[in-house]
Design a protein around this motif. Sequence first.
Motif, mmCIF file in Angstrom:
data_model
loop_
_atom_site.group_PDB
_atom_site.id
_atom_site.type_symbol
_atom_site.label_atom_id
_atom_site.label_comp_id
_atom_site.label_asym_id
_atom_site.label_seq_id
_atom_site.Cartn_x
_atom_site.Cartn_y
_atom_site.Cartn_z
ATOM 1 N N ASP A 80 12.743 -0.085 4.598
ATOM 2 C CA ASP A 80 11.647 0.612 5.260
ATOM 3 C C ASP A 80 11.962 0.618 6.763
ATOM 4 O O ASP A 80 11.889 -0.416 7.419
ATOM 5 C CB ASP A 80 10.323 -0.103 4.992
ATOM 6 C CG ASP A 80 9.132 0.638 5.589
ATOM 7 O OD1 ASP A 80 9.322 1.757 6.097
ATOM 8 O OD2 ASP A 80 8.015 0.088 5.559
ATOM 9 N N GLU A 136 6.093 5.122 -3.855
ATOM 10 C CA GLU A 136 6.534 4.144 -2.862
ATOM 11 C C GLU A 136 5.368 3.307 -2.375
ATOM 12 O O GLU A 136 4.292 3.832 -2.074
ATOM 13 C CB GLU A 136 7.209 4.823 -1.667
ATOM 14 C CG GLU A 136 8.639 5.240 -1.936
ATOM 15 C CD GLU A 136 9.383 5.580 -0.659
ATOM 16 O OE1 GLU A 136 10.615 5.733 -0.734
ATOM 17 O OE2 GLU A 136 8.748 5.706 0.400
ATOM 18 N N MET A 137 5.606 1.989 -2.300
ATOM 19 C CA MET A 137 4.614 1.059 -1.785
ATOM 20 C C MET A 137 5.230 0.322 -0.603
ATOM 21 O O MET A 137 6.341 -0.216 -0.705
ATOM 22 C CB MET A 137 4.195 0.058 -2.860
ATOM 23 C CG MET A 137 3.629 0.684 -4.128
ATOM 24 S SD MET A 137 2.007 1.422 -3.875
ATOM 25 C CE MET A 137 0.988 -0.051 -3.702
ATOM 26 N N THR A 138 4.539 0.293 0.520
ATOM 27 C CA THR A 138 5.046 -0.382 1.711
ATOM 28 C C THR A 138 4.314 -1.699 1.932
ATOM 29 O O THR A 138 3.197 -1.898 1.441
ATOM 30 C CB THR A 138 4.889 0.502 2.958
ATOM 31 O OG1 THR A 138 3.491 0.777 3.156
ATOM 32 C CG2 THR A 138 5.632 1.811 2.783
ATOM 33 N N HIS A 142 10.231 1.042 -4.265
ATOM 34 C CA HIS A 142 10.338 2.387 -4.826
ATOM 35 C C HIS A 142 10.389 2.305 -6.348
ATOM 36 O O HIS A 142 11.107 1.484 -6.921
ATOM 37 C CB HIS A 142 11.605 3.072 -4.304
ATOM 38 C CG HIS A 142 11.735 4.503 -4.705
ATOM 39 N ND1 HIS A 142 11.134 5.538 -4.016
ATOM 40 C CD2 HIS A 142 12.383 5.082 -5.744
ATOM 41 C CE1 HIS A 142 11.411 6.676 -4.597
ATOM 42 N NE2 HIS A 142 12.165 6.437 -5.657
ATOM 43 N N LYS A 168 10.269 -1.874 1.579
ATOM 44 C CA LYS A 168 9.262 -1.198 0.774
ATOM 45 C C LYS A 168 9.756 -1.171 -0.662
ATOM 46 O O LYS A 168 10.896 -1.580 -0.944
ATOM 47 C CB LYS A 168 8.991 0.214 1.294
ATOM 48 C CG LYS A 168 10.199 1.144 1.340
ATOM 49 C CD LYS A 168 9.828 2.469 1.979
ATOM 50 C CE LYS A 168 11.054 3.390 2.088
ATOM 51 N NZ LYS A 168 10.725 4.677 2.751
ATOM 52 N N GLU A 226 0.837 -1.198 0.000
ATOM 53 C CA GLU A 226 0.000 0.000 0.000
ATOM 54 C C GLU A 226 0.872 1.248 0.000
ATOM 55 O O GLU A 226 2.067 1.190 0.334
ATOM 56 C CB GLU A 226 -0.916 0.005 1.235
ATOM 57 C CG GLU A 226 -0.172 -0.109 2.547
ATOM 58 C CD GLU A 226 -1.097 -0.358 3.729
ATOM 59 O OE1 GLU A 226 -2.274 -0.681 3.508
ATOM 60 O OE2 GLU A 226 -0.625 -0.232 4.874
ATOM 61 N N GLY A 227 0.288 2.359 -0.393
ATOM 62 C CA GLY A 227 1.037 3.600 -0.429
ATOM 63 C C GLY A 227 0.145 4.787 -0.692
ATOM 64 O O GLY A 227 -1.068 4.661 -0.914
ATOM 65 N N TYR A 279 -5.023 7.325 -1.435
ATOM 66 C CA TYR A 279 -4.398 6.175 -0.772
ATOM 67 C C TYR A 279 -4.784 4.902 -1.522
ATOM 68 O O TYR A 279 -5.963 4.704 -1.840
ATOM 69 C CB TYR A 279 -4.861 6.084 0.684
ATOM 70 C CG TYR A 279 -4.344 4.883 1.422
ATOM 71 C CD1 TYR A 279 -3.078 4.883 1.990
ATOM 72 C CD2 TYR A 279 -5.129 3.734 1.545
ATOM 73 C CE1 TYR A 279 -2.604 3.778 2.662
ATOM 74 C CE2 TYR A 279 -4.658 2.616 2.222
ATOM 75 C CZ TYR A 279 -3.389 2.654 2.780
ATOM 76 O OH TYR A 279 -2.926 1.558 3.452
#
Length: 659
Positions: free
Chosen positions: A300, A276-278, A288, A286, A133-134, A140
């Motif tokens: 992360d 960016e997605m964590t 990038h 994460k 998610e990011g 969001y």
Amino acid sequence: MKDDVTPSNLDIVEVFDPRDMTPVVKPEVAATASHWELRTDEQPYAFLSDKKVDDENRYGQKIDLVDLTGLPAERPMYINENPDVGVNPNRNKQHGFFFTADNCIGCHACEAACSEKNENPAHLAFRSVGYVEGGSYPDYKRMNISMACNHCDNPVCLKGCPTRAYTKHVEYGAVLQDPETCFGCGYCTWVCPYNAPQLDPIKGQVSKCNMCVDRLETGLKPACVSACVGNALDFGVIENIPENREQAKTSIPGFPTPEITHPNVRFQQTKTMPIEMTRTDSQPVKYHKDEKGNYKPVIDQKVGKEKHWNFARLSSRENPLVIFTLSVQAVMGAFVLLFLGDKLGVSFLQDIHNSAVYAPIMLACLVIGGIGNVMSATHLGKPHRFYRGFNNLRHSPMSREILGVAGFMATLGFHLLFSLPGNEIFQNLYTAVLGGSVTDLIAVDTAESIGDVIGYVCLAFIAFGLYYMGRSYRIPARPFWNHPQVYTGFTGSAIALGALLTGVAVVATQAITGADYAAVLQGCGLVLVAGIALEGIGLIWHHKDMDGAEHEGAASHYVQRTTFGKTYLLRNAIVGLNLVAAIALLAFELTGPWALFAWLLVGFAQVFASAVGRALFYILVIPTTMPGAFFWKNKGFEEHARDIGLAHMPQVGVVMDAH
């Protein structure tokens, strides 16, 4: 299957023919399809519909796998012990999953269907759904990822498995695994980048997705695909883009690089994602987006930068491997030092070789190495099946490591046996117990000559075994291990701990008998310095490369400097201080009780540092695996469940982390 199908009415069984997408009556097929009757209550979307097949996939691999093997096109797979061949006309083509990330709603229906069909317990899942998610409100976004085995063109699980429990089948290109052949080492779970093989710590064996080949034989898609609520999963001959789809990408955010295995999975993901997605699990990774639009793993900082000790967490299910690697490396180093030093004419080592203490030292080495090998076997889910580790010498570095260590232990034993006739202690014992002289059995010169030949063979096994002991950890799916520091660390440990083992045995004996041990102390100390220096160079090299990397290895190093930061610094400080102290003791040529005490402190400190470092080596590694959910496939949740007792409740899906 239809309940009314019996041997008396097989001639009217409806058999699905994927070639024209129509349930038809084919008596000539139905007569031999006693196991593959059509499940007529399936919905149309559950049937395979491949009509065209490309010649090659995007990696240049032939899709028609019969072309690669020359095996009969209609051979049985013995699915569920049935020798019948199904009706799927594309059964010899490489099949794969197609995942549309835009459609996945994270309902986990695919997981449930897969587990139901395979009768998996709560703690195993051949298919799992994770999240990345990011962004921030109101933009969001979350992307769900459903992943199982990708039945790769280059199945590293098959090549890594020492027991040959894996097979890449011509039929559908399925990578199948036999849990009964598996002895539960878990090496396939290390090398797979996608967390596909599942080690069951209760049964002590691995199992995995089997592509539902029994359903494919009747023209049905796998159970997970048929159960997908959001139409996110599809399946068919690889490179065929399903209907109403427009992409067939090889990667999406959170998916490891396909270059490791060339997986047979394709993706569609058209929605714009944040830079960016964590991950929602506890891994400090994460993703990038780079200039080309590809997502790369970066650190992360979920736990901040504060340093901790966490000594209690140094213990893991890999403890037997910590003991195995350190003890066997120490014994290897001691043998090389004693045997090769004698042959190279090193005076103090020649004195040891010709003395009565040589055979007892070899015996001690054999016992210590034996204990290490027993500990290695206890790491297996099925220790009594340890002999299967030799099954895959053609491909598996672990099989070759096992061969090298077993060959070393065997030749060490025979070398000891042929060193006994020339040993004063054994001669006296033989005369006292049996009478006569040991030379009645074999001449001392002959025994020594045979022992020397065996000793050289033993050296070859040491080189072979030590190399493949390191090679087993050069795993692309585990970047923290996939570094030359594995070799410098293992070799440095062998040299340093071997010198310690030799020095302790010889100096203790000579101190008791009143003999001068100064030469032994200086000689073994010099070798110890060489081992510590080699290990230190590797640690600096590894720190430099991991500190500047952008992959899961850098995340492992981040955990090493934070969660275990104080322990990591302590280990490094001990290695550095030991090196300085040993060099000082050698430079000043100190002897006497105080010098002996100082060397003992250095020795104990080095053993402690080696044990801590090896424990860190195992527990820190973060694989290039798929993202987990909040709790499922989440290392943090598993640790929490064990801490508070949830692991004792089977329905939670977490079991104690041991075989």
